[in-house]
Design a protein around this motif. Structure first.
Motif, PDB file in Angstrom:
ATOM      1  N   HIS A   1       0.763  -1.473  -0.109  1.00 19.04           N
ATOM      2  CA  HIS A   1       0.509  -0.056   0.156  1.00 19.04           C
ATOM      3  C   HIS A   1       0.748   1.367  -0.026  1.00 19.04           C
ATOM      4  O   HIS A   1       0.085   2.645   0.273  1.00 19.04           O
ATOM      5  CB  HIS A   1      -1.205   0.157   0.792  1.00 19.04           C
ATOM      6  CG  HIS A   1      -1.772  -0.879   1.299  1.00 19.04           C
ATOM      7  ND1 HIS A   1      -2.833  -1.305   0.552  1.00 19.04           N
ATOM      8  CD2 HIS A   1      -1.714  -2.509   1.752  1.00 19.04           C
ATOM      9  CE1 HIS A   1      -3.363  -2.401   0.478  1.00 19.04           C
ATOM     10  NE2 HIS A   1      -2.969  -3.221   1.906  1.00 19.04           N
TER      11      HIS A   1
ATOM     12  N   GLY B   1     -17.247  -2.946   4.084  1.00 17.81           N
ATOM     13  CA  GLY B   1     -17.009  -1.573   4.246  1.00 17.81           C
ATOM     14  C   GLY B   1     -15.764  -2.141   4.299  1.00 17.81           C
ATOM     15  O   GLY B   1     -15.086  -2.485   5.080  1.00 17.81           O
ATOM     16  N   ARG B   2     -14.997  -0.734   3.469  1.00 19.30           N
ATOM     17  CA  ARG B   2     -13.215  -0.814   3.733  1.00 19.30           C
ATOM     18  C   ARG B   2     -13.081  -0.135   5.035  1.00 19.30           C
ATOM     19  O   ARG B   2     -12.152  -1.102   5.942  1.00 19.30           O
ATOM     20  CB  ARG B   2     -12.713   0.429   2.609  1.00 19.30           C
ATOM     21  CG  ARG B   2     -10.920   0.639   2.133  1.00 19.30           C
ATOM     22  CD  ARG B   2     -10.750   0.740   1.239  1.00 19.30           C
ATOM     23  NE  ARG B   2      -9.808   0.828   1.503  1.00 19.30           N
ATOM     24  CZ  ARG B   2      -8.026  -0.069   1.332  1.00 19.30           C
ATOM     25  NH1 ARG B   2      -8.477  -0.608   1.175  1.00 19.30           N
ATOM     26  NH2 ARG B   2      -7.358   0.450   1.310  1.00 19.30           N
ATOM     27  N   LYS B   3     -13.723   0.738   5.833  1.00 14.33           N
ATOM     28  CA  LYS B   3     -13.184   0.717   7.225  1.00 14.33           C
ATOM     29  C   LYS B   3     -13.265  -0.602   8.490  1.00 14.33           C
ATOM     30  O   LYS B   3     -12.613   0.130   8.781  1.00 14.33           O
ATOM     31  CB  LYS B   3     -13.972   1.642   7.585  1.00 14.33           C
ATOM     32  CG  LYS B   3     -13.714   2.452   8.521  1.00 14.33           C
ATOM     33  CD  LYS B   3     -14.516   4.122   8.912  1.00 14.33           C
ATOM     34  CE  LYS B   3     -14.246   4.824  10.141  1.00 14.33           C
ATOM     35  NZ  LYS B   3     -14.596   5.139  10.532  1.00 14.33           N
ATOM     36  N   THR B   4     -14.312  -0.626   8.027  1.00 17.05           N
ATOM     37  CA  THR B   4     -14.720  -2.020   9.262  1.00 17.05           C
ATOM     38  C   THR B   4     -13.498  -3.331   8.944  1.00 17.05           C
ATOM     39  O   THR B   4     -12.971  -3.323   9.660  1.00 17.05           O
ATOM     40  CB  THR B   4     -16.492  -3.131   9.335  1.00 17.05           C
ATOM     41  OG1 THR B   4     -16.517  -1.709   8.908  1.00 17.05           O
ATOM     42  CG2 THR B   4     -16.157  -4.088   9.987  1.00 17.05           C
ATOM     43  N   TRP B   5     -13.490  -3.218   7.186  1.00 14.55           N
ATOM     44  CA  TRP B   5     -12.467  -4.361   7.082  1.00 14.55           C
ATOM     45  C   TRP B   5     -11.503  -4.343   8.044  1.00 14.55           C
ATOM     46  O   TRP B   5     -10.263  -4.554   8.023  1.00 14.55           O
ATOM     47  CB  TRP B   5     -12.329  -4.688   5.499  1.00 14.55           C
ATOM     48  CG  TRP B   5     -11.263  -5.913   4.937  1.00 14.55           C
ATOM     49  CD1 TRP B   5     -11.283  -6.098   5.382  1.00 14.55           C
ATOM     50  CD2 TRP B   5      -9.693  -5.207   4.632  1.00 14.55           C
ATOM     51  NE1 TRP B   5      -9.814  -7.383   4.791  1.00 14.55           N
ATOM     52  CE2 TRP B   5      -9.306  -5.964   4.123  1.00 14.55           C
ATOM     53  CE3 TRP B   5      -9.444  -3.452   3.961  1.00 14.55           C
ATOM     54  CZ2 TRP B   5      -7.911  -5.727   3.626  1.00 14.55           C
ATOM     55  CZ3 TRP B   5      -8.465  -3.666   3.689  1.00 14.55           C
ATOM     56  CH2 TRP B   5      -8.055  -5.211   3.411  1.00 14.55           C
ATOM     57  N   LYS B   6     -10.816  -3.042   7.091  1.00 17.48           N
ATOM     58  CA  LYS B   6      -9.551  -1.814   7.564  1.00 17.48           C
ATOM     59  C   LYS B   6      -9.700  -2.396   8.748  1.00 17.48           C
ATOM     60  O   LYS B   6      -8.024  -2.527   9.761  1.00 17.48           O
ATOM     61  CB  LYS B   6      -9.181  -0.997   6.405  1.00 17.48           C
ATOM     62  CG  LYS B   6      -7.485  -0.171   6.989  1.00 17.48           C
ATOM     63  CD  LYS B   6      -7.688   1.227   6.367  1.00 17.48           C
ATOM     64  CE  LYS B   6      -6.410   1.449   6.547  1.00 17.48           C
ATOM     65  NZ  LYS B   6      -6.106   3.273   5.249  1.00 17.48           N
ATOM     66  N   THR B   7     -10.077  -2.451  10.072  1.00 21.42           N
ATOM     67  CA  THR B   7     -10.125  -1.955  11.556  1.00 21.42           C
ATOM     68  C   THR B   7      -9.811  -3.660  11.952  1.00 21.42           C
ATOM     69  O   THR B   7      -8.991  -3.911  12.456  1.00 21.42           O
ATOM     70  CB  THR B   7     -11.200  -1.953  12.201  1.00 21.42           C
ATOM     71  OG1 THR B   7     -11.823  -0.235  11.300  1.00 21.42           O
ATOM     72  CG2 THR B   7     -11.395  -1.408  13.344  1.00 21.42           C
TER      73      THR B   7
ATOM     74  N   THR C   1      -7.918   8.703  -2.456  1.00 21.91           N
ATOM     75  CA  THR C   1      -8.629   7.704  -2.226  1.00 21.91           C
ATOM     76  C   THR C   1     -10.047   7.207  -0.959  1.00 21.91           C
ATOM     77  O   THR C   1      -9.911   6.099  -0.838  1.00 21.91           O
ATOM     78  CB  THR C   1      -7.247   6.543  -1.553  1.00 21.91           C
ATOM     79  OG1 THR C   1      -6.551   7.470  -0.758  1.00 21.91           O
ATOM     80  CG2 THR C   1      -5.990   6.062  -3.124  1.00 21.91           C
ATOM     81  N   GLN C   2      -9.929   8.250  -0.682  1.00 17.87           N
ATOM     82  CA  GLN C   2     -10.984   8.304   0.265  1.00 17.87           C
ATOM     83  C   GLN C   2     -12.250   8.376  -0.087  1.00 17.87           C
ATOM     84  O   GLN C   2     -13.361   7.825   0.232  1.00 17.87           O
ATOM     85  CB  GLN C   2     -10.151   9.267   1.936  1.00 17.87           C
ATOM     86  CG  GLN C   2      -9.572   8.532   3.044  1.00 17.87           C
ATOM     87  CD  GLN C   2      -8.663   9.919   3.663  1.00 17.87           C
ATOM     88  OE1 GLN C   2      -9.852  10.725   3.485  1.00 17.87           O
ATOM     89  NE2 GLN C   2      -8.481   9.213   4.547  1.00 17.87           N
TER      90      GLN C   2
ATOM     91  N   ARG D   1       2.748   8.424   4.272  1.00 16.50           N
ATOM     92  CA  ARG D   1       1.887   8.687   4.230  1.00 16.50           C
ATOM     93  C   ARG D   1       1.577   9.291   2.830  1.00 16.50           C
ATOM     94  O   ARG D   1       2.238   9.997   2.418  1.00 16.50           O
ATOM     95  CB  ARG D   1       0.842  10.167   4.899  1.00 16.50           C
ATOM     96  CG  ARG D   1       0.883   9.853   6.456  1.00 16.50           C
ATOM     97  CD  ARG D   1      -0.012   8.425   6.281  1.00 16.50           C
ATOM     98  NE  ARG D   1       0.051   8.615   7.809  1.00 16.50           N
ATOM     99  CZ  ARG D   1      -1.264   7.078   8.023  1.00 16.50           C
ATOM    100  NH1 ARG D   1      -1.643   6.844   7.401  1.00 16.50           N
ATOM    101  NH2 ARG D   1      -1.286   6.757   9.702  1.00 16.50           N
TER     102      ARG D   1
END
Length: 191
Positions: free
Chosen positions: A40, A124-130, A189-190, A180
């Motif tokens: 990434h 969802g990307r946020k949940t998956w990333k967490t 990307t967000q 970053r």
């Protein structure tokens, strides 16, 4: 039943296979964590990112399979016997319940990471990333399980290998946090 266990033990030395599978699982987890972080970096080309992601996914799957082999094969051990419940239930082992338990939890986290990756779009990307950040506690758990319980950790080479992988992981995590993407790329990307 004892005859079956003895035949399995003579055909395939269970303790040796378990040790080899455990070390292999640990190293594959290390590679998966490293490639997952490095895939990434914003400065990598798309083709390189795709290759890193393929390595990340493959080593994660194989690491999980070797981890399962490492634990489950111990039910056939004549050196030190483990019941199936001691192997699959964290902290249920009669010997070294804490250290075996954190190894079992590391494996379960690996399974969770792989399963949730297949459902990233649903979660969802946020949940998956967490959820995916659990890779670091899993790696730390596998490290302590290996160093404090692994019968090979008293060998200087293995201790060096364990410490080297831990140091590289910590440094890579610090770099991952510090490096970053440029502001422009971050906003695109967000979305």
């Amino acid at each position: 039943m004892n005859e079956l266990l003895n035949n399995i033990h003579h055909f395939m030395p269970v303790w040796t296979v378990s040790r080899a599978a455990g070390i292999t699982s640990y190293l594959l987890l290390f590679v998966s964590v490293m490639t997952g972080m490095s895939a990434h970096y914003h400065f990598m080309k798309a083709k390189t990112k795709a290759r890193m992601n393929l390595i990340h996914q493959s080593t994660g799957w194989f690491g999980m399979l070797f981890g399962m082999t490492h634990g489950l094969i111990l039910i056939f051990s004549t050196y030190q016997s483990f019941s199936i419940l001691e192997v699959i239930i964290p902290f249920a082992s009669k010997t070294h319940p804490l250290l075996i338990g954190i190894g079992t939890l590391a494996l379960y986290v690996m399974i969770i990471l792989i399963v949730t990756s297949d459902y990233m779009k649903v979660l969802g990307r946020k949940t998956w990333k967490t959820i995916h950040f659990l890779a670091f506690p899993a790696f730390i758990s596998a490290f302590f399980h290996s160093v404090l319980l692994g019968p090979d950790s008293h060998y200087p080479f293995m201790m060096f290998l364990y410490c080297l992988t831990a140091i590289i992981t910590v440094v890579a995590l610090i770099c991952r946090i510090a490096v970053r993407p440029p502001k422009k790329e971050l906003t695109s990307t967000q979305k």
